[in-house]
Design a protein around this motif. Structure first.
Motif, PDB file in Angstrom:
ATOM      1  N   GLY A 172       3.244  -0.990  -3.320  1.00  0.00           N
ATOM      2  CA  GLY A 172       3.422  -0.357  -4.627  1.00  0.00           C
ATOM      3  C   GLY A 172       4.779   0.288  -4.767  1.00  0.00           C
ATOM      4  O   GLY A 172       5.384   0.293  -5.848  1.00  0.00           O
ATOM      5  N   VAL A 173       5.295   0.838  -3.662  1.00  0.00           N
ATOM      6  CA  VAL A 173       6.645   1.408  -3.680  1.00  0.00           C
ATOM      7  C   VAL A 173       7.676   0.305  -3.865  1.00  0.00           C
ATOM      8  O   VAL A 173       8.619   0.430  -4.657  1.00  0.00           O
ATOM      9  CB  VAL A 173       6.914   2.190  -2.375  1.00  0.00           C
ATOM     10  CG1 VAL A 173       8.319   2.772  -2.383  1.00  0.00           C
ATOM     11  CG2 VAL A 173       5.883   3.286  -2.190  1.00  0.00           C
ATOM     12  N   LEU A 174       7.497  -0.785  -3.138  1.00  0.00           N
ATOM     13  CA  LEU A 174       8.452  -1.894  -3.229  1.00  0.00           C
ATOM     14  C   LEU A 174       8.496  -2.481  -4.635  1.00  0.00           C
ATOM     15  O   LEU A 174       9.556  -2.903  -5.116  1.00  0.00           O
ATOM     16  CB  LEU A 174       8.078  -2.990  -2.231  1.00  0.00           C
ATOM     17  CG  LEU A 174       8.254  -2.637  -0.752  1.00  0.00           C
ATOM     18  CD1 LEU A 174       7.763  -3.785   0.126  1.00  0.00           C
ATOM     19  CD2 LEU A 174       9.714  -2.343  -0.448  1.00  0.00           C
ATOM     20  N   LEU A 175       7.362  -2.506  -5.311  1.00  0.00           N
ATOM     21  CA  LEU A 175       7.324  -3.030  -6.675  1.00  0.00           C
ATOM     22  C   LEU A 175       7.725  -1.977  -7.700  1.00  0.00           C
ATOM     23  O   LEU A 175       8.442  -2.269  -8.653  1.00  0.00           O
ATOM     24  CB  LEU A 175       5.917  -3.547  -6.990  1.00  0.00           C
ATOM     25  CG  LEU A 175       5.430  -4.764  -6.211  1.00  0.00           C
ATOM     26  CD1 LEU A 175       3.963  -5.036  -6.531  1.00  0.00           C
ATOM     27  CD2 LEU A 175       6.281  -5.983  -6.517  1.00  0.00           C
ATOM     28  N   GLY A 176       7.257  -0.742  -7.492  1.00  0.00           N
ATOM     29  CA  GLY A 176       7.433   0.297  -8.506  1.00  0.00           C
ATOM     30  C   GLY A 176       8.853   0.758  -8.679  1.00  0.00           C
ATOM     31  O   GLY A 176       9.353   0.855  -9.816  1.00  0.00           O
ATOM     32  N   LEU A 177       9.551   1.062  -7.586  1.00  0.00           N
ATOM     33  CA  LEU A 177      10.909   1.581  -7.716  1.00  0.00           C
ATOM     34  C   LEU A 177      11.881   0.559  -8.312  1.00  0.00           C
ATOM     35  O   LEU A 177      12.669   0.908  -9.201  1.00  0.00           O
ATOM     36  CB  LEU A 177      11.403   2.082  -6.365  1.00  0.00           C
ATOM     37  CG  LEU A 177      10.674   3.325  -5.831  1.00  0.00           C
ATOM     38  CD1 LEU A 177      11.306   3.791  -4.538  1.00  0.00           C
ATOM     39  CD2 LEU A 177      10.675   4.449  -6.846  1.00  0.00           C
ATOM     40  N   PRO A 178      11.870  -0.712  -7.858  1.00  0.00           N
ATOM     41  CA  PRO A 178      12.736  -1.689  -8.538  1.00  0.00           C
ATOM     42  C   PRO A 178      12.387  -1.872 -10.005  1.00  0.00           C
ATOM     43  O   PRO A 178      13.270  -2.088 -10.835  1.00  0.00           O
ATOM     44  CB  PRO A 178      12.492  -2.983  -7.747  1.00  0.00           C
ATOM     45  CG  PRO A 178      12.030  -2.531  -6.410  1.00  0.00           C
ATOM     46  CD  PRO A 178      11.226  -1.296  -6.671  1.00  0.00           C
ATOM     47  N   MET A 179      11.085  -1.774 -10.335  1.00  0.00           N
ATOM     48  CA  MET A 179      10.676  -1.905 -11.734  1.00  0.00           C
ATOM     49  C   MET A 179      11.277  -0.782 -12.574  1.00  0.00           C
ATOM     50  O   MET A 179      11.809  -1.023 -13.664  1.00  0.00           O
ATOM     51  CB  MET A 179       9.152  -1.870 -11.825  1.00  0.00           C
ATOM     52  CG  MET A 179       8.616  -1.940 -13.258  1.00  0.00           C
ATOM     53  SD  MET A 179       6.848  -1.597 -13.324  1.00  0.00           S
ATOM     54  CE  MET A 179       6.814   0.165 -12.955  1.00  0.00           C
ATOM     55  N   VAL A 180      11.204   0.466 -12.055  1.00  0.00           N
ATOM     56  CA  VAL A 180      11.775   1.591 -12.782  1.00  0.00           C
ATOM     57  C   VAL A 180      13.286   1.440 -12.909  1.00  0.00           C
ATOM     58  O   VAL A 180      13.877   1.715 -13.960  1.00  0.00           O
ATOM     59  CB  VAL A 180      11.413   2.924 -12.090  1.00  0.00           C
ATOM     60  CG1 VAL A 180      12.157   4.083 -12.727  1.00  0.00           C
ATOM     61  CG2 VAL A 180       9.911   3.168 -12.161  1.00  0.00           C
ATOM     62  N   THR A 181      13.928   0.993 -11.833  1.00  0.00           N
ATOM     63  CA  THR A 181      15.384   0.789 -11.864  1.00  0.00           C
ATOM     64  C   THR A 181      15.764  -0.269 -12.892  1.00  0.00           C
ATOM     65  O   THR A 181      16.725  -0.101 -13.654  1.00  0.00           O
ATOM     66  CB  THR A 181      15.889   0.366 -10.469  1.00  0.00           C
ATOM     67  OG1 THR A 181      15.540   1.385  -9.519  1.00  0.00           O
ATOM     68  CG2 THR A 181      17.400   0.189 -10.473  1.00  0.00           C
ATOM     69  N   LEU A 182      15.002  -1.352 -12.945  1.00  0.00           N
ATOM     70  CA  LEU A 182      15.280  -2.419 -13.914  1.00  0.00           C
ATOM     71  C   LEU A 182      15.071  -1.921 -15.335  1.00  0.00           C
ATOM     72  O   LEU A 182      15.910  -2.170 -16.224  1.00  0.00           O
ATOM     73  CB  LEU A 182      14.369  -3.615 -13.632  1.00  0.00           C
ATOM     74  CG  LEU A 182      14.478  -4.796 -14.607  1.00  0.00           C
ATOM     75  CD1 LEU A 182      15.890  -5.385 -14.578  1.00  0.00           C
ATOM     76  CD2 LEU A 182      13.442  -5.870 -14.269  1.00  0.00           C
ATOM     77  N   LEU A 183      13.980  -1.214 -15.560  1.00  0.00           N
ATOM     78  CA  LEU A 183      13.722  -0.680 -16.898  1.00  0.00           C
ATOM     79  C   LEU A 183      14.800   0.314 -17.316  1.00  0.00           C
ATOM     80  O   LEU A 183      15.221   0.348 -18.474  1.00  0.00           O
ATOM     81  CB  LEU A 183      12.350  -0.016 -16.941  1.00  0.00           C
ATOM     82  CG  LEU A 183      11.139  -0.961 -16.901  1.00  0.00           C
ATOM     83  CD1 LEU A 183       9.856  -0.171 -16.729  1.00  0.00           C
ATOM     84  CD2 LEU A 183      11.077  -1.818 -18.156  1.00  0.00           C
ATOM     85  N   HIS A 184      15.260   1.118 -16.353  1.00  0.00           N
ATOM     86  CA  HIS A 184      16.324   2.078 -16.660  1.00  0.00           C
ATOM     87  C   HIS A 184      17.598   1.363 -17.089  1.00  0.00           C
ATOM     88  O   HIS A 184      18.296   1.796 -18.004  1.00  0.00           O
ATOM     89  CB  HIS A 184      16.603   2.958 -15.447  1.00  0.00           C
ATOM     90  CG  HIS A 184      17.755   3.888 -15.633  1.00  0.00           C
ATOM     91  ND1 HIS A 184      19.039   3.583 -15.209  1.00  0.00           N
ATOM     92  CD2 HIS A 184      17.834   5.106 -16.216  1.00  0.00           C
ATOM     93  CE1 HIS A 184      19.838   4.581 -15.523  1.00  0.00           C
ATOM     94  NE2 HIS A 184      19.145   5.513 -16.124  1.00  0.00           N
ATOM     95  N   SER A 185      17.904   0.232 -16.420  1.00  0.00           N
ATOM     96  CA  SER A 185      19.116  -0.515 -16.783  1.00  0.00           C
ATOM     97  C   SER A 185      19.001  -1.127 -18.167  1.00  0.00           C
ATOM     98  O   SER A 185      20.009  -1.353 -18.845  1.00  0.00           O
ATOM     99  CB  SER A 185      19.372  -1.625 -15.748  1.00  0.00           C
ATOM    100  OG  SER A 185      18.364  -2.621 -15.809  1.00  0.00           O
TER     101      SER A 185
END
Length: 396
Positions: free
Chosen positions: A347-360
């Motif tokens: 969940g960490v591996l999926l969640g943090l990149p997802m938040v980073t992508l959404l932020h971009s």
């Protein structure tokens, strides 16, 4: 003896969290040194949990082979070594160091689960495991309070080297308990021969399967909140770096209180899945409120709402791990804990990149917190399925 076991396992977990979140607490400072964005620094936590996922696969058999005390010492050695490597100011070394530290992080919970089940009564495991899991937000408190100050006073590299020294002290302190805590170890256990045994235990039992998937959702929310709180406050809400670090520490304190409180609630209800459902609802509401924040909001209100989100989104782990010990076969508790934690770290591996992508894409952190509310609602469905599967498992 139970108090010493609880204190030791809690401190080891707090240190692992401190190492994981130390860079995130000084993300704006590190981004300039490494030449990347502050959101990219947050991905470092993903690398740590990639390493944690690898060692979770073998956490059960490794703990049986070495014993829970020696496994905890090895964990500290890897965490301290990773912290020392992070002090080298190059992006590739920083990434490798995060992976090494993650290998140590992944060993902490299977070893702690074996010790706590051995020395604590079943009816109090929700509270006991929650107290132990309070080490995670406690590490966040220490990171938020110390990392920005150390970065400004002695430099961020010296701060990381200090973590390595603390790891060495922890290894020495644990050695005096090794003989009694590791007296049931089996040196002949082949820990590499069956790396997926924990996953097999989890996937064969439907109730464990749904609880594991639930932890994937909850961990994605938890680490997104922990990793991006400082960046949210500095970049979106006009807080200063040290001020934001102190706020991060404050909201992490509410996470510590939440873990202990939810553990007690789960034990009193006699239904830890119900406690997890209440956590999911609270998290969804709090995340939606955070998504509406602007710099015009009073700072005290920002802090209160972040505290509410932390109270719920950081409060689930002890209840989750205690439920695993109830659902898993008694002789496979370490395997079940390790198998479930593979999903947790996933969940960490999926969640943090997802938040980073959404932020971009959207350009601010507040907007992407709405998606965390949606993930929490998905968790409610998984809890419902876990309750049904638990009933069927008991019948069969």
């Amino acid at each position: 003896m139970p108090i010493i076991v609880l204190l030791s396992t809690t401190l080891v977990l707090a240190f692992s969290s401190l190492v994981a979140l130390f860079p995130a607490a000084i993300a704006p400072e590190l981004s300039g040194v490494l030449g990347v964005s502050s959101a990219t620094i947050g991905l470092q936590v993903s690398l740590i949990f990639a390493g944690a996922m690898l060692t979770s696969l073998v956490g059960g058999p490794l703990t049986r082979r070495l014993g829970p005390c020696r496994t905890s010492q090895l964990s500290l050695a890897l965490l301290g070594g990773g912290a020392a490597m992070m002090a080298m100011p190059t992006l590739p070394t920083f990434a490798l160091a995060s992976l090494v530290a993650g290998l140590g992080y992944g060993m902490t919970n299977p070893a702690a689960s074996v010790l706590l089940v051995r020395f604590t009564p079943p009816e109090r495991r929700g509270l006991i495991f929650s107290v132990k899991q309070s080490g995670v937000p406690l590490g966040g408190v220490i990171a938020g309070a110390s990392a920005p100050v150390l970065a400004l006073v002695v430099g961020w590299q010296a701060g990381l080297l200090l973590l390595s020294a603390i790891a060495l002290l922890g290894i020495v302190a644990l050695q005096w308990r090794r003989e009694s805590w590791d007296d049931q170890r089996d040196p002949d256990t082949s820990w590499l021969a069956t790396p997926f045994s924990g996953l097999d235990v989890v996937w064969r039992q439907r109730s464990l399967r749904y609880v594991a998937l639930l932890s994937l959702c909850f961990s994605a929310i938890q680490l997104s909140v922990s990793a991006f709180t400082v960046a949210l406050l500095v970049e979106d809400l006009d807080f200063g770096l040290v001020e934001a670090g102190l706020v991060m520490s404050g909201v992490q304190v509410t996470g510590v209180v939440g873990r202990i409180g939810w553990g007690e609630i789960g034990d009193r209800l006699g239904d830890r899945l119900m406690a997890l459902a209440i956590i999911a609802c609270t998290t969804a509401v709090a995340a939606l409120l955070v998504a509406t924040m602007t710099p015009a909001w009073p700072k005290w209100l920002v802090i209160v709402l972040l505290g509410l989100l932390s109270f719920s989104s950081l409060g689930w782990n002890g209840v989750f791990l205690a439920e695993i010990t109830q659902l898993a076969p008694p002789h496979r508790i370490a395997d079940a804990a390790g198998g479930c934690l593979v999903f947790t770290y996933g969940g960490v591996l999926l969640g943090l990149p997802m938040v980073t992508l959404l932020h971009s894409v959207v350009g601010d952190y507040t907007s992407v917190f709405a998606i965390l509310a949606g993930i929490s609602v998905a968790g409610l469905w998984l809890i419902h399925q876990a309750r049904r599967a638990r009933c069927m498992d008991r019948i069969s």
